[in-house]
Each structure stands twice: as C-alpha cells, then as structure tokens.
Design a protein around this motif. Structure first.
Motif, PDB file in Angstrom:
ATOM      1  N   GLU A  62       9.418  10.156  14.951  1.00 13.74           N
ATOM      2  CA  GLU A  62       7.992   9.479  14.917  1.00 13.74           C
ATOM      3  C   GLU A  62       8.060   7.968  14.072  1.00 13.74           C
ATOM      4  O   GLU A  62       7.712   7.100  14.509  1.00 13.74           O
ATOM      5  CB  GLU A  62       6.715  10.343  14.442  1.00 13.74           C
ATOM      6  CG  GLU A  62       5.295   9.725  14.957  1.00 13.74           C
ATOM      7  CD  GLU A  62       5.101   9.623  16.314  1.00 13.74           C
ATOM      8  OE1 GLU A  62       5.447  10.696  16.845  1.00 13.74           O
ATOM      9  OE2 GLU A  62       4.369   8.514  16.687  1.00 13.74           O
TER      10      GLU A  62
ATOM     11  N   MET B 241      10.672  -5.657   9.511  1.00 14.81           N
ATOM     12  CA  MET B 241      10.195  -4.296   8.837  1.00 14.81           C
ATOM     13  C   MET B 241      11.629  -3.609   8.354  1.00 14.81           C
ATOM     14  O   MET B 241      11.980  -2.693   9.282  1.00 14.81           O
ATOM     15  CB  MET B 241       9.514  -3.573   9.495  1.00 14.81           C
ATOM     16  CG  MET B 241       8.748  -2.540   8.919  1.00 14.81           C
ATOM     17  SD  MET B 241       7.978  -2.941   7.208  1.00 14.81           S
ATOM     18  CE  MET B 241       6.668  -4.206   7.594  1.00 14.81           C
TER      19      MET B 241
ATOM     20  N   TYR C 193       0.744  -1.221  -0.091  1.00 15.21           N
ATOM     21  CA  TYR C 193       0.216  -0.207  -0.028  1.00 15.21           C
ATOM     22  C   TYR C 193       0.947   1.209  -0.139  1.00 15.21           C
ATOM     23  O   TYR C 193       2.042   1.274   0.374  1.00 15.21           O
ATOM     24  CB  TYR C 193      -0.971   0.002   1.344  1.00 15.21           C
ATOM     25  CG  TYR C 193      -0.424   0.302   2.546  1.00 15.21           C
ATOM     26  CD1 TYR C 193       0.072  -0.536   3.290  1.00 15.21           C
ATOM     27  CD2 TYR C 193      -0.217   1.754   2.806  1.00 15.21           C
ATOM     28  CE1 TYR C 193       0.925  -0.409   4.529  1.00 15.21           C
ATOM     29  CE2 TYR C 193       0.531   2.151   4.031  1.00 15.21           C
ATOM     30  CZ  TYR C 193       0.964   1.294   4.952  1.00 15.21           C
ATOM     31  OH  TYR C 193       1.546   1.404   6.108  1.00 15.21           O
TER      32      TYR C 193
ATOM     33  N   ALA D  54       6.591  -1.773  14.724  1.00 11.56           N
ATOM     34  CA  ALA D  54       6.532  -2.631  13.942  1.00 11.56           C
ATOM     35  C   ALA D  54       7.169  -3.864  13.953  1.00 11.56           C
ATOM     36  O   ALA D  54       6.706  -4.889  13.717  1.00 11.56           O
ATOM     37  CB  ALA D  54       6.472  -1.687  12.390  1.00 11.56           C
TER      38      ALA D  54
HETATM   39  P1  FAD Z   1      -1.324   1.661  20.431  1.00 12.47           P
HETATM   40  O1  FAD Z   1       0.062   1.747  20.421  1.00 12.47           O
HETATM   41  O2  FAD Z   1      -2.251   1.140  21.666  1.00 12.47           O
HETATM   42  O3  FAD Z   1      -2.168   2.859  19.983  1.00 12.47           O
HETATM   43  C1  FAD Z   1      -3.624   3.090  20.040  1.00 12.47           C
HETATM   44  C2  FAD Z   1      -4.062   3.990  18.723  1.00 12.47           C
HETATM   45  O4  FAD Z   1      -3.181   5.203  19.049  1.00 12.47           O
HETATM   46  C3  FAD Z   1      -3.616   3.287  17.489  1.00 12.47           C
HETATM   47  O5  FAD Z   1      -4.900   3.466  16.677  1.00 12.47           O
HETATM   48  C4  FAD Z   1      -2.592   3.951  16.916  1.00 12.47           C
HETATM   49  O6  FAD Z   1      -2.486   4.134  15.500  1.00 12.47           O
HETATM   50  C5  FAD Z   1      -2.433   5.365  17.531  1.00 12.47           C
HETATM   51  N1  FAD Z   1      -1.048   5.751  17.863  1.00 12.47           N
HETATM   52  C6  FAD Z   1      -0.146   5.224  18.454  1.00 12.47           C
HETATM   53  N2  FAD Z   1       0.799   5.979  18.680  1.00 12.47           N
HETATM   54  C7  FAD Z   1       0.616   7.061  18.023  1.00 12.47           C
HETATM   55  C8  FAD Z   1       1.128   8.528  18.021  1.00 12.47           C
HETATM   56  N3  FAD Z   1       2.406   8.555  18.583  1.00 12.47           N
HETATM   57  N4  FAD Z   1       0.516   9.409  17.361  1.00 12.47           N
HETATM   58  C9  FAD Z   1      -0.768   9.244  16.837  1.00 12.47           C
HETATM   59  N5  FAD Z   1      -1.577   8.039  17.221  1.00 12.47           N
HETATM   60  C10 FAD Z   1      -0.858   7.069  17.544  1.00 12.47           C
HETATM   61  N6  FAD Z   1       2.355  -1.515  13.140  1.00 12.47           N
HETATM   62  C11 FAD Z   1       2.703  -2.822  13.034  1.00 12.47           C
HETATM   63  O7  FAD Z   1       2.385  -3.736  14.073  1.00 12.47           O
HETATM   64  N7  FAD Z   1       3.221  -3.364  11.972  1.00 12.47           N
HETATM   65  C12 FAD Z   1       3.631  -2.447  10.905  1.00 12.47           C
HETATM   66  O8  FAD Z   1       4.310  -2.872   9.964  1.00 12.47           O
HETATM   67  C13 FAD Z   1       3.194  -1.059  10.957  1.00 12.47           C
HETATM   68  N8  FAD Z   1       3.532  -0.397  10.119  1.00 12.47           N
HETATM   69  C14 FAD Z   1       3.249   1.074  10.118  1.00 12.47           C
HETATM   70  C15 FAD Z   1       3.601   1.993   9.003  1.00 12.47           C
HETATM   71  C16 FAD Z   1       2.820   3.140   9.042  1.00 12.47           C
HETATM   72  C17 FAD Z   1       3.401   3.976   8.068  1.00 12.47           C
HETATM   73  C18 FAD Z   1       2.224   3.593  10.173  1.00 12.47           C
HETATM   74  C19 FAD Z   1       1.878   5.203  10.261  1.00 12.47           C
HETATM   75  C20 FAD Z   1       2.057   2.818  11.432  1.00 12.47           C
HETATM   76  C21 FAD Z   1       2.634   1.545  11.358  1.00 12.47           C
HETATM   77  N9  FAD Z   1       2.314   0.570  12.306  1.00 12.47           N
HETATM   78  C22 FAD Z   1       2.563  -0.811  12.256  1.00 12.47           C
HETATM   79  C23 FAD Z   1       1.846   1.171  13.717  1.00 12.47           C
HETATM   80  C24 FAD Z   1       0.441   0.779  13.808  1.00 12.47           C
HETATM   81  O9  FAD Z   1      -0.335   1.636  13.100  1.00 12.47           O
HETATM   82  C25 FAD Z   1      -0.116   0.800  15.222  1.00 12.47           C
HETATM   83  O10 FAD Z   1       0.177   1.801  15.878  1.00 12.47           O
HETATM   84  C26 FAD Z   1       0.855  -0.258  16.253  1.00 12.47           C
HETATM   85  O11 FAD Z   1       0.626  -1.545  15.439  1.00 12.47           O
HETATM   86  C27 FAD Z   1       0.327  -0.304  17.555  1.00 12.47           C
HETATM   87  O12 FAD Z   1      -0.983  -0.826  17.544  1.00 12.47           O
HETATM   88  P2  FAD Z   1      -2.043  -0.823  18.863  1.00 12.47           P
HETATM   89  O13 FAD Z   1      -3.392  -1.288  18.629  1.00 12.47           O
HETATM   90  O14 FAD Z   1      -1.249  -1.743  19.821  1.00 12.47           O
HETATM   91  O15 FAD Z   1      -1.899   0.685  19.261  1.00 12.47           O
END
Ligand code: FAD
Length: 149
Positions: free
Chosen positions: A26, A99, A10, A34
């Motif tokens: 960030e 990753m 994607y 990840a």
């Molecule tokens: P938590 O860490 O408990 O967070 C809860 C919510 O807050 C989630 O919706 C999260 O998206 C959001 N969040 C967390 N930190 C921040 C912040 N600093 N600012 C704003 N919002 C925040 N995760 C993977 O597991 N594998 C991947 O390969 C992966 N690739 C990613 C690629 C990109 C481009 C991005 C933007 C994110 C990626 N993530 C990946 C991170 C993923 O989106 C989640 O944040 C992560 O997996 C943790 O999920 P969680 O439900 O435990 O959320």
C-alpha cells in the motif's frame, strides 16, 4: 517574482489494514501516486514510515501544499494526523525528491524510534526540525534508499 515557499511537517498513525506485506504494498502505491501528483503540483518532500507512524515533509507554495494536504488528511490509510510545523522556507531542502522515502528497514528508522522513545511515544512532542534533520541526512547520504525496498 515566484511565490514564497512553505514547508509543512506532520505525523500520523498508520491505519493500513493487514500484515507487513500488505502495508508495504500500500505504501508503494501511496508513493507512486504521491510522486506523480507532487511533480505536477511542483511539490517536493520526504516520507518516513516506522513504528506504525508516518512522518511527512511537504515543500511548495502555500496553496499547493494546502490543496494536497487536504487530500492527504482525509485519507483513511492513516489517522491522528498532527501538524508539527507549517512555516515559510527560504529554499527547498528536498528539492530533488517529489517524495523521497525512508522505510522501516533503514538506519534512519532506528533513529526515528529513538526520537519517538524520547518523546515518551507522544509524537506531538517531536520537533519538526528533528524530522527534517533525520530525513535530510539519510536521503542525501543514501539516495538509493529513497524508494520502497
Ligand atoms: P483517489 O485516488 O481518487 O481516491 C479517492 C479517495 O480514496 C481519497 O480520499 C483517497 O484518500 C482514498 N483512497 C485512495 N486509495 C485508497 C486505498 N487504497 N485505500 C483506502 N482509501 C484510498 N498524495 C499526494 O498527492 N501527495 C503526497 O505527498 C501524498 N502523501 C501521502 C502520505 C500518506 C501517509 C498517505 C496515507 C497518503 C498520501 N497521499 C499523497 C495520497 C493522498 O491521500 C490521495 O490518496 C492521493 O493524492 C489521491 O487523491 P485523489 O483525490 O485523486 O484520490
């Protein structure tokens, strides 16, 4: 017998607020989280960041990819998440990276700009295979760059 493998590719637009330093910090956090979570879910892949866009490849079983991608898709740190491909895969291309990362200081990033330019900056027109080839070539040639610099 092991479950069939899939590959999802994607692209998305960066929505991390702040200057270059803030974005870099960030992304470092995103990568760290990840890498841990993907290793637990037996997912592999690579992430590219450049020109205000992310391109990511995820490899694993259908369910493992779907579960992780649902979280990724909802993440407010990017927007306009567009799937380029989600298809069966014979063998993992990025098997050694939970990753891998290619940042904007790399040669691959310049090549990505070229691809984006050729698409008229409509990244939905970019082919998934172009992203795979770019990341594959770069990560295999310069393994040491597979981290945030
Ligand atoms: P938590 O860490 O408990 O967070 C809860 C919510 O807050 C989630 O919706 C999260 O998206 C959001 N969040 C967390 N930190 C921040 C912040 N600093 N600012 C704003 N919002 C925040 N995760 C993977 O597991 N594998 C991947 O390969 C992966 N690739 C990613 C690629 C990109 C481009 C991005 C933007 C994110 C990626 N993530 C990946 C991170 C993923 O989106 C989640 O944040 C992560 O997996 C943790 O999920 P969680 O439900 O435990 O959320």
């Amino acid at each position: 017998m092991s479950e069939p493998l899939y590959q999802l590719i994607y692209i998305s637009k960066n929505a991390i607020p702040g200057d270059d330093g803030a974005v870099r910090r960030e992304i470092k956090q995103i990568l760290s989280s990840a890498q841990t979570k993907n290793a637990q879910a037996n997912l592999t892949g690579a992430l590219l960041f450049n020109a205000g866009c992310f391109a990511q490849i995820l490899e694993g079983t259908h369910d493992d990819i779907q579960e992780t991608f649902e979280r990724i898709q909802c993440d407010p740190r990017h927007s306009h998440v567009t799937i380029l491909t989600f298809q069966p895969l014979a063998t993992r291309v990025f098997g050694q990276w939970s990753m891998g990362y290619v940042g904007q200081d790399s040669i691959a990033a310049t090549q990505f700009r070229g691809i984006a330019q050729a698409s008229g900056f409509d990244l939905t027109k970019v082919k998934g295979e172009q992203i795979v080839e770019l990341l594959k070539a770069h990560l295999f040639e310069t393994e040491s760059l597979a981290m945030v610099t």
